[in-house]
Design an enzyme around this catalytic site. Structure first.
Site, PDB file in Angstrom:
ATOM      1  N   SER A 126       9.559   8.543  17.836  1.00  0.00           N
ATOM      2  CA  SER A 126       9.625   7.499  16.813  1.00  0.00           C
ATOM      3  C   SER A 126       9.381   6.278  17.327  1.00  0.00           C
ATOM      4  O   SER A 126       9.664   6.150  18.829  1.00  0.00           O
ATOM      5  CB  SER A 126      11.081   7.384  16.024  1.00  0.00           C
ATOM      6  OG  SER A 126      11.193   6.159  15.666  1.00  0.00           O
TER       7      SER A 126
ATOM      8  N   TYR B 208      20.233   6.038  15.825  1.00  0.00           N
ATOM      9  CA  TYR B 208      19.228   6.840  15.579  1.00  0.00           C
ATOM     10  C   TYR B 208      18.217   6.604  16.872  1.00  0.00           C
ATOM     11  O   TYR B 208      17.584   7.332  17.432  1.00  0.00           O
ATOM     12  CB  TYR B 208      18.599   6.372  14.423  1.00  0.00           C
ATOM     13  CG  TYR B 208      17.129   6.986  14.042  1.00  0.00           C
ATOM     14  CD1 TYR B 208      17.045   8.242  13.861  1.00  0.00           C
ATOM     15  CD2 TYR B 208      15.967   6.188  14.430  1.00  0.00           C
ATOM     16  CE1 TYR B 208      15.701   8.976  13.397  1.00  0.00           C
ATOM     17  CE2 TYR B 208      14.834   6.936  14.388  1.00  0.00           C
ATOM     18  CZ  TYR B 208      14.708   8.102  13.687  1.00  0.00           C
ATOM     19  OH  TYR B 208      13.472   8.955  13.465  1.00  0.00           O
TER      20      TYR B 208
END
Length: 225
Positions: free
Chosen positions: A127, A140
């Site tokens: 990501s 995250y």
């Protein structure tokens, strides 16, 4: 044909990767047991790796049936609530790290004999949060920074394998809709990457000729300005 196992294959990016690899690979579709996973497997003539990835005993049992594996794509993962470090409880850190990092490490470890047998290719769907941690995204981002470290270590240790980290920006998925709702904004799909576009980059990396090693791919949506 070469064999590819894709985790998180029942929807979103994982499903798109499966669809695009189907013409050139024998597929094993990973995901929680579900009718969606079974339906996609039937459509693509694939078998399933139907386990909860945090159930390591079940993963180990399923891995025993795979003697050789050309491609492993880690597409499974979870998001997290948008909370500051001060607001994020330990249980959320544990959950996000367990799914996004620990499960990926254990699946890789258990499948290494099969990957070594084929001199295979491991692709980690990371990501933009694995490159930069923004406020509210601590748990995250920590899982994705860890996933990057896992890929880098694996690449150095298993020199016969190719290991690719893919760092897409925000993708038009159900999880993205949930995040935008949490952020309090209106959803505009044109601001995000299409799952098919990211899948195309993953498949291109897999099809890169053997004399080249695609180590990192960064994709950013053009619609976000």
């Amino acid at each position: 044909m070469p064999t590819a196992l894709i985790t998180g294959a029942s929807r979103g990016l994982g499903e798109q990767i499966a669809q695009q690899l189907a013409p050139t690979h024998t597929l094993i579709l990973g995901g929680r047991p579900s009718t969606a996973l079974d339906a996609l497997a039937a459509e693509l003539g694939a078998t399933t790796f139907a386990v909860e990835l945090t159930d390591h005993d079940s993963v180990a049992a399923a891995a025993e049936s795979i003697p050789s594996l050309d491609v492993l794509v880690h597409s499974a993962g979870v998001g997290s609530t948008l909370r500051t470090v001060a607001e994020t409880p330990a249980d959320e850190w544990r959950h996000v790290l367990e799914v996004n990092l620990v499960a990926a490490a254990e699946v890789t470890r258990l499948l290494l004999p099969a990957l070594r047998a084929a001199q295979g290719h491991v692709v980690f769907i990371n990501s933009g949060a694995g490159i930069r941690a923004n406020p509210g995204w601590g748990a995250y981002a920590a899982s994705k920074f860890g996933l990057r470290a896992l890929a880098d270590a694996l690449r150095g240790e298993e020199t016969a394998l190719r290991v690719t980290s893919v760092f897409p920006g925000r993708i038009d998925t159900d999880m993205q809709r949930e995040l935008v709702a949490i952020e309090g904004d209106d959803y505009d799909a044109s601001k995000f990457l299409k799952p098919s576009t990211v899948a195309g980059a993953v498949v291109a990396a897999i099809h890169t000729p053997a004399d080249a090693h695609p180590t990192e791919i960064v994709l950013r949506p053009t619609g976000r300005g």
